[in-house]
Scaffold this motif. Structure first.
Motif, PDB file in Angstrom:
ATOM      1  N   PRO A  92       0.810  -1.129   0.022  1.00  0.00           N
ATOM      2  CA  PRO A  92      -0.111   0.037  -0.026  1.00  0.00           C
ATOM      3  C   PRO A  92       0.873   1.312  -0.015  1.00  0.00           C
ATOM      4  O   PRO A  92       2.033   1.312   0.337  1.00  0.00           O
ATOM      5  CB  PRO A  92      -1.024  -0.151   1.216  1.00  0.00           C
ATOM      6  CG  PRO A  92      -0.583  -1.581   1.715  1.00  0.00           C
ATOM      7  CD  PRO A  92       0.625  -2.150   1.099  1.00  0.00           C
ATOM      8  N   GLN A  93       0.314   2.542  -0.537  1.00  0.00           N
ATOM      9  CA  GLN A  93       0.892   3.704  -0.641  1.00  0.00           C
ATOM     10  C   GLN A  93       1.580   4.137   0.552  1.00  0.00           C
ATOM     11  O   GLN A  93       2.680   4.835   0.894  1.00  0.00           O
ATOM     12  CB  GLN A  93       0.068   4.846  -1.360  1.00  0.00           C
ATOM     13  CG  GLN A  93       0.907   5.816  -1.502  1.00  0.00           C
ATOM     14  CD  GLN A  93      -0.160   7.055  -2.155  1.00  0.00           C
ATOM     15  OE1 GLN A  93      -1.278   6.803  -2.266  1.00  0.00           O
ATOM     16  NE2 GLN A  93       0.250   7.921  -2.441  1.00  0.00           N
ATOM     17  N   GLN A  94       1.009   3.831   1.920  1.00  0.00           N
ATOM     18  CA  GLN A  94       1.513   4.487   3.219  1.00  0.00           C
ATOM     19  C   GLN A  94       2.859   3.575   3.488  1.00  0.00           C
ATOM     20  O   GLN A  94       3.493   4.099   4.472  1.00  0.00           O
ATOM     21  CB  GLN A  94       0.347   4.085   4.393  1.00  0.00           C
ATOM     22  CG  GLN A  94      -0.645   4.592   4.116  1.00  0.00           C
ATOM     23  CD  GLN A  94      -1.769   3.723   3.351  1.00  0.00           C
ATOM     24  OE1 GLN A  94      -1.332   2.807   2.688  1.00  0.00           O
ATOM     25  NE2 GLN A  94      -3.223   4.292   3.153  1.00  0.00           N
ATOM     26  N   TRP A  95       3.397   2.639   2.958  1.00  0.00           N
ATOM     27  CA  TRP A  95       4.425   1.928   3.144  1.00  0.00           C
ATOM     28  C   TRP A  95       5.567   2.582   2.176  1.00  0.00           C
ATOM     29  O   TRP A  95       5.419   2.975   1.185  1.00  0.00           O
ATOM     30  CB  TRP A  95       4.365   0.622   2.977  1.00  0.00           C
ATOM     31  CG  TRP A  95       3.563  -0.276   3.578  1.00  0.00           C
ATOM     32  CD1 TRP A  95       2.471  -0.392   3.771  1.00  0.00           C
ATOM     33  CD2 TRP A  95       4.165  -1.575   4.476  1.00  0.00           C
ATOM     34  NE1 TRP A  95       1.963  -1.382   4.688  1.00  0.00           N
ATOM     35  CE2 TRP A  95       2.983  -1.959   5.042  1.00  0.00           C
ATOM     36  CE3 TRP A  95       5.624  -1.943   4.818  1.00  0.00           C
ATOM     37  CZ2 TRP A  95       3.004  -2.810   6.082  1.00  0.00           C
ATOM     38  CZ3 TRP A  95       5.529  -2.800   5.914  1.00  0.00           C
ATOM     39  CH2 TRP A  95       4.455  -3.441   6.151  1.00  0.00           C
ATOM     40  N   LYS A  96       6.808   2.984   3.032  1.00  0.00           N
ATOM     41  CA  LYS A  96       7.826   3.943   2.279  1.00  0.00           C
ATOM     42  C   LYS A  96       9.005   3.358   2.457  1.00  0.00           C
ATOM     43  O   LYS A  96       9.571   2.946   3.587  1.00  0.00           O
ATOM     44  CB  LYS A  96       7.819   5.320   3.044  1.00  0.00           C
ATOM     45  CG  LYS A  96       6.556   6.115   3.117  1.00  0.00           C
ATOM     46  CD  LYS A  96       6.127   6.625   1.476  1.00  0.00           C
ATOM     47  CE  LYS A  96       4.819   7.250   1.811  1.00  0.00           C
ATOM     48  NZ  LYS A  96       4.118   7.803   0.454  1.00  0.00           N
ATOM     49  N   ALA A  97       9.778   3.014   1.405  1.00  0.00           N
ATOM     50  CA  ALA A  97      11.104   2.542   1.298  1.00  0.00           C
ATOM     51  C   ALA A  97      11.970   3.548   1.577  1.00  0.00           C
ATOM     52  O   ALA A  97      12.215   4.441   0.937  1.00  0.00           O
ATOM     53  CB  ALA A  97      11.351   2.023   0.008  1.00  0.00           C
ATOM     54  N   ASN A  98      12.828   3.314   2.684  1.00  0.00           N
ATOM     55  CA  ASN A  98      14.045   4.283   2.917  1.00  0.00           C
ATOM     56  C   ASN A  98      15.395   3.758   2.321  1.00  0.00           C
ATOM     57  O   ASN A  98      16.244   4.289   2.430  1.00  0.00           O
ATOM     58  CB  ASN A  98      14.178   4.636   4.122  1.00  0.00           C
ATOM     59  CG  ASN A  98      14.410   3.196   5.190  1.00  0.00           C
ATOM     60  OD1 ASN A  98      14.519   2.421   4.867  1.00  0.00           O
ATOM     61  ND2 ASN A  98      14.227   3.748   6.606  1.00  0.00           N
ATOM     62  N   SER A  99      15.295   2.513   1.629  1.00  0.00           N
ATOM     63  CA  SER A  99      16.659   1.860   1.409  1.00  0.00           C
ATOM     64  C   SER A  99      16.271   0.745   0.438  1.00  0.00           C
ATOM     65  O   SER A  99      15.412  -0.065   0.692  1.00  0.00           O
ATOM     66  CB  SER A  99      17.486   1.539   2.638  1.00  0.00           C
ATOM     67  OG  SER A  99      18.686   0.993   2.189  1.00  0.00           O
ATOM     68  N   ALA A 100      17.039   0.502  -0.667  1.00  0.00           N
ATOM     69  CA  ALA A 100      17.041  -0.382  -1.511  1.00  0.00           C
ATOM     70  C   ALA A 100      18.385  -0.747  -2.158  1.00  0.00           C
ATOM     71  O   ALA A 100      19.040   0.117  -2.883  1.00  0.00           O
ATOM     72  CB  ALA A 100      15.956  -0.555  -2.569  1.00  0.00           C
ATOM     73  N   VAL A 101      19.042  -2.006  -1.906  1.00  0.00           N
ATOM     74  CA  VAL A 101      20.379  -1.841  -2.441  1.00  0.00           C
ATOM     75  C   VAL A 101      20.400  -3.380  -2.801  1.00  0.00           C
ATOM     76  O   VAL A 101      20.094  -4.591  -2.344  1.00  0.00           O
ATOM     77  CB  VAL A 101      21.561  -1.667  -1.396  1.00  0.00           C
ATOM     78  CG1 VAL A 101      22.736  -2.097  -1.782  1.00  0.00           C
ATOM     79  CG2 VAL A 101      21.377  -0.471  -0.937  1.00  0.00           C
TER      80      VAL A 101
END
Length: 210
Positions: A92-101
């Motif tokens: 859902p839109q309320q989930w925010k990614a702060n890192s992706a590697v």
């Protein structure tokens, strides 16, 4: 021989000052000087205190900064040179990614896809997928913790590691893992069980479709 010099006549008095008047004048001059010096010292101390307050306000009180923009983990996954499909959850839109590697050549030799999320309840869930991961890799991610239960979500079997009552559990306060011939996926963080279930369901849908 020098002639005796008479004391000066004070204009206001029309005569020389007496010894008592001289002493009184000097005492008044000293008192006035002390009061002036005290006032100056008080003024300097007040200005110094005001300067400290101004600096403190400038350093500590800042306007609310806008939240950091969410990271497009889907785009990063699409650009990764992975030997196998990466688990990219649809959340859902309320989930925010702060890192992706994506790390293709880590020290342990297991290519790893990592995502960090801030949940709707402002908690943290990390996702780490090991491509062709072995049991040793999985145990290292969980710091050799033992599963407390198992559950099936979206057709995928998950092991649950509930360490919320442990001292200094940190980001392993709650964890989940699943593995198959393609590797392993580990979830870990500080979110509650419901938010972990949401993440596990999103990942199960991806893993079942691959």
């Amino acid at each position: 021989m020098n002639a005796r010099q008479d004391p000066p006549i004070v204009a206001e008095l029309g005569r020389p000052e007496t010894a008592e008047e001289i002493a009184a004048r000097k005492a008044e001059t000293s008192r006035t000087h002390r009061e002036s010096q005290t006032f100056r010292n008080l003024l300097v101390a007040l200005l110094a205190s005001l300067a400290v307050v101004v600096v403190t306000v400038l350093v500590v009180v800042r306007p609310d900064l806008p939240p950091a923009p969410a990271i497009d983990y889907r785009a990063i996954a699409a650009e990764a040179d992975s030997p196998a499909p990466l688990a990219v959850p649809d959340l859902p839109q309320q989930w925010k990614a702060n890192s992706a590697v994506f790390d293709a050549k880590p020290a342990d030799g297991v290519a790893t896809w990592y995502m960090g999320f801030i949940t709707p309840k402002q908690q943290f869930i990390g996702v780490r997928q090991g491509i062709d991961a072995n049991p040793t890799w999985l145990a290292n991610q969980l710091k050799n913790r033992t599963a407390t239960e198992s559950t099936t979500i979206g057709g995928v079997a998950w092991q649950v590691y509930d360490n919320r009552t442990a001292r200094d559990a940190g980001n392993l306060a709650y964890a989940m893992s699943t593995s198959d011939s393609r590797g392993a996926v580990v979830l870990f963080g500080t979110a509650d069980v419901d938010e972990f279930a949401t993440m596990a369901a999103a990942l199960s849908a991806v893993l079942e479709s691959q």
